[in-house]
Design a protein around this motif. Structure first.
Motif, PDB file in Angstrom:
ATOM      1  N   PHE A   1       0.822  -1.201   0.000  1.00 24.29           N
ATOM      2  CA  PHE A   1       0.000   0.000   0.000  1.00 24.29           C
ATOM      3  C   PHE A   1       0.860   1.256   0.000  1.00 24.29           C
ATOM      4  CE2 PHE A   1      -2.474  -3.211   2.192  1.00 24.29           C
ATOM      5  CZ  PHE A   1      -3.694  -3.114   1.551  1.00 24.29           C
ATOM      6  N   PRO A   2       0.385   2.300  -0.667  1.00 22.33           N
ATOM      7  CA  PRO A   2       1.074   3.583  -0.561  1.00 22.33           C
ATOM      8  C   PRO A   2       0.850   4.174   0.832  1.00 22.33           C
ATOM      9  CG  PRO A   2      -0.846   3.771  -1.998  1.00 22.33           C
ATOM     10  CD  PRO A   2      -0.722   2.336  -1.602  1.00 22.33           C
ATOM     11  N   SER A   3       1.743   5.034   1.256  1.00 23.25           N
ATOM     12  CA  SER A   3       1.691   5.591   2.613  1.00 23.25           C
ATOM     13  C   SER A   3       0.388   6.327   2.896  1.00 23.25           C
ATOM     14  CB  SER A   3       2.886   6.516   2.857  1.00 23.25           C
ATOM     15  OG  SER A   3       2.902   7.551   1.903  1.00 23.25           O
ATOM     16  N   GLU A   4      -0.207   6.986   1.894  1.00 22.87           N
ATOM     17  CA  GLU A   4      -1.452   7.718   2.152  1.00 22.87           C
ATOM     18  C   GLU A   4      -2.605   6.782   2.515  1.00 22.87           C
ATOM     19  OE1 GLU A   4      -2.571   9.142  -2.231  1.00 22.87           O
ATOM     20  OE2 GLU A   4      -0.448   8.891  -1.758  1.00 22.87           O
ATOM     21  N   LEU A   5      -2.629   5.564   1.965  1.00 29.73           N
ATOM     22  CA  LEU A   5      -3.655   4.597   2.364  1.00 29.73           C
ATOM     23  C   LEU A   5      -3.335   4.006   3.730  1.00 29.73           C
ATOM     24  CD1 LEU A   5      -4.714   2.548  -0.785  1.00 29.73           C
ATOM     25  CD2 LEU A   5      -6.008   4.243   0.487  1.00 29.73           C
ATOM     26  N   ARG A   6      -2.071   3.734   3.983  1.00 34.10           N
ATOM     27  CA  ARG A   6      -1.678   3.218   5.301  1.00 34.10           C
ATOM     28  C   ARG A   6      -2.073   4.204   6.398  1.00 34.10           C
ATOM     29  NH1 ARG A   6       1.094  -0.927   6.359  1.00 34.10           N
ATOM     30  NH2 ARG A   6       2.023  -2.184   4.749  1.00 34.10           N
ATOM     31  N   ALA A   7      -1.879   5.479   6.151  1.00 32.68           N
ATOM     32  CA  ALA A   7      -2.193   6.501   7.153  1.00 32.68           C
ATOM     33  C   ALA A   7      -3.692   6.592   7.399  1.00 32.68           C
ATOM     34  CB  ALA A   7      -1.646   7.853   6.696  1.00 32.68           C
ATOM     35  N   ARG A   8      -4.495   6.284   6.420  1.00 32.28           N
ATOM     36  CA  ARG A   8      -5.961   6.386   6.548  1.00 32.28           C
ATOM     37  C   ARG A   8      -6.567   5.215   7.332  1.00 32.28           C
ATOM     38  NH1 ARG A   8     -10.373   6.999   7.617  1.00 32.28           N
ATOM     39  NH2 ARG A   8     -12.115   7.792   6.421  1.00 32.28           N
ATOM     40  N   ALA A   9      -5.840   4.108   7.423  1.00 33.68           N
ATOM     41  CA  ALA A   9      -6.372   2.906   8.076  1.00 33.68           C
ATOM     42  C   ALA A   9      -6.580   3.123   9.567  1.00 33.68           C
ATOM     43  CB  ALA A   9      -5.427   1.738   7.844  1.00 33.68           C
ATOM     44  N   THR A  10      -7.725   2.653  10.061  1.00 32.66           N
ATOM     45  CA  THR A  10      -8.020   2.713  11.488  1.00 32.66           C
ATOM     46  C   THR A  10      -7.612   1.418  12.179  1.00 32.66           C
ATOM     47  OG1 THR A  10     -10.289   1.994  11.033  1.00 32.66           O
ATOM     48  CG2 THR A  10      -9.909   4.367  11.273  1.00 32.66           C
ATOM     49  N   GLN A  11      -7.404   0.369  11.391  1.00 28.59           N
ATOM     50  CA  GLN A  11      -6.985  -0.912  11.947  1.00 28.59           C
ATOM     51  C   GLN A  11      -6.305  -1.725  10.864  1.00 28.59           C
ATOM     52  OE1 GLN A  11      -9.935  -2.867  14.238  1.00 28.59           O
ATOM     53  NE2 GLN A  11      -8.520  -4.435  14.936  1.00 28.59           N
ATOM     54  N   ARG A  12      -5.393  -2.586  11.308  1.00 30.84           N
ATOM     55  CA  ARG A  12      -4.714  -3.506  10.393  1.00 30.84           C
ATOM     56  C   ARG A  12      -4.998  -4.927  10.856  1.00 30.84           C
ATOM     57  NH1 ARG A  12       1.402  -1.804  10.282  1.00 30.84           N
ATOM     58  NH2 ARG A  12       1.183  -3.383  11.856  1.00 30.84           N
ATOM     59  N   ILE A  13      -5.382  -5.783   9.914  1.00 28.40           N
ATOM     60  CA  ILE A  13      -5.613  -7.180  10.252  1.00 28.40           C
ATOM     61  C   ILE A  13      -4.824  -8.065   9.301  1.00 28.40           C
ATOM     62  CG2 ILE A  13      -7.907  -6.730  11.224  1.00 28.40           C
ATOM     63  CD1 ILE A  13      -9.094  -8.066   8.728  1.00 28.40           C
ATOM     64  N   SER A  14      -4.506  -9.250   9.776  1.00 30.34           N
ATOM     65  CA  SER A  14      -3.797 -10.235   8.980  1.00 30.34           C
ATOM     66  C   SER A  14      -4.723 -11.417   8.749  1.00 30.34           C
ATOM     67  CB  SER A  14      -2.536 -10.698   9.713  1.00 30.34           C
ATOM     68  OG  SER A  14      -1.928 -11.778   9.019  1.00 30.34           O
ATOM     69  N   LEU A  15      -4.787 -11.901   7.534  1.00 27.85           N
ATOM     70  CA  LEU A  15      -5.610 -13.067   7.233  1.00 27.85           C
ATOM     71  C   LEU A  15      -4.899 -14.365   7.562  1.00 27.85           C
ATOM     72  CD1 LEU A  15      -7.131 -11.987   3.805  1.00 27.85           C
ATOM     73  CD2 LEU A  15      -8.240 -11.968   6.050  1.00 27.85           C
ATOM     74  N   SER A  16      -3.569 -14.333   7.599  1.00 24.62           N
ATOM     75  CA  SER A  16      -2.804 -15.548   7.841  1.00 24.62           C
ATOM     76  C   SER A  16      -1.336 -15.192   8.026  1.00 24.62           C
ATOM     77  CB  SER A  16      -2.943 -16.497   6.643  1.00 24.62           C
ATOM     78  OG  SER A  16      -2.099 -17.623   6.780  1.00 24.62           O
ATOM     79  N   THR A  17      -0.625 -16.066   8.703  1.00 25.06           N
ATOM     80  CA  THR A  17       0.821 -15.902   8.776  1.00 25.06           C
ATOM     81  C   THR A  17       1.482 -16.449   7.511  1.00 25.06           C
ATOM     82  OG1 THR A  17       1.022 -18.010   9.940  1.00 25.06           O
ATOM     83  CG2 THR A  17       0.894 -16.010  11.290  1.00 25.06           C
ATOM     84  N   LEU A  18       0.716 -17.145   6.702  1.00 22.70           N
ATOM     85  CA  LEU A  18       1.232 -17.660   5.438  1.00 22.70           C
ATOM     86  C   LEU A  18       1.267 -16.553   4.399  1.00 22.70           C
ATOM     87  CD1 LEU A  18      -0.896 -20.923   5.254  1.00 22.70           C
ATOM     88  CD2 LEU A  18       1.503 -20.733   5.946  1.00 22.70           C
ATOM     89  N   THR A  19       2.227 -16.614   3.501  1.00 26.97           N
ATOM     90  CA  THR A  19       2.274 -15.695   2.385  1.00 26.97           C
ATOM     91  C   THR A  19       1.385 -16.250   1.282  1.00 26.97           C
ATOM     92  OG1 THR A  19       4.536 -15.098   2.932  1.00 26.97           O
ATOM     93  CG2 THR A  19       3.803 -14.590   0.699  1.00 26.97           C
ATOM     94  N   MET A  20       0.562 -15.387   0.703  1.00 22.44           N
ATOM     95  CA  MET A  20      -0.318 -15.839  -0.376  1.00 22.44           C
ATOM     96  C   MET A  20      -0.419 -14.743  -1.424  1.00 22.44           C
ATOM     97  SD  MET A  20      -4.128 -15.484   1.354  1.00 22.44           S
ATOM     98  CE  MET A  20      -3.673 -16.058   2.973  1.00 22.44           C
ATOM     99  N   PRO A  21      -0.751 -15.118  -2.641  1.00 20.90           N
ATOM    100  CA  PRO A  21      -0.959 -14.092  -3.673  1.00 20.90           C
ATOM    101  C   PRO A  21      -2.113 -13.174  -3.271  1.00 20.90           C
ATOM    102  CG  PRO A  21      -0.858 -16.289  -4.658  1.00 20.90           C
ATOM    103  CD  PRO A  21      -0.915 -16.472  -3.169  1.00 20.90           C
TER     104      PRO A  21
END
Length: 137
Positions: free
Chosen positions: A91-111
């Motif tokens: 993500f570009p920094s402007e979208l990262r800054a707009r986020a109110t929360q960050r979630i992870s779907l998995s510890t696995l790397t996926m496309p």
């Protein structure tokens, strides 16, 4: 969603879960070709919306925890949730800054295209859990 989905089988899966989610909530998917400033200007994000960024370093949930989190947001009056699913570049920094929360779907790397399917399925599963539907079993 950053980046266009070019694989028809993935689009079919996402579309199937979107149809299912519509039984519980309004849902809209927007795809941006890339994260160029001109493309990002097309995003209309209401200042009151909760913006959730999919991020490998974000908070992890079990499916039941995710359902309870989603239900809690709903019960607190959240009117709009925006899940941002990046492309392979993130993500570009402007979208990262707009986020109110960050979630992870998995510890696995996926496309990133698979992440779209996983996100859609988990949103549907969360609504099914909250409704007491047998799907999650």
């Amino acid at each position: 969603m950053l980046g266009k989905n070019r694989r028809e089988e993935i689009r079919t899966l996402v579309d199937d879960y979107v149809r299912r989610i519509r039984h519980y909530a309004d849902i809209e998917i927007n795809e941006l070709r890339d994260a160029a400033p001109s493309a990002l200007r097309k995003l209309k994000i209401d200042p009151a919306a909760r913006v959730i960024l999919l991020d490998a370093d974000g908070k992890q949930f079990t499916s039941r925890q995710f359902a309870h989190w989603l239900g809690d947001l709903r019960d607190r009056g959240a009117r709009e949730l925006i899940f941002l699913c990046g492309d392979a570049e993130g993500f570009p920094s402007e979208l990262r800054a707009r986020a109110t929360q960050r979630i992870s779907l998995s510890t696995l790397t996926m496309p990133h295209e698979f992440a779209r399917v996983v996100l859609a399925e988990q949103i549907y599963r969360a609504f099914a859990i909250l409704a007491g539907h047998p799907y999650p079993k």
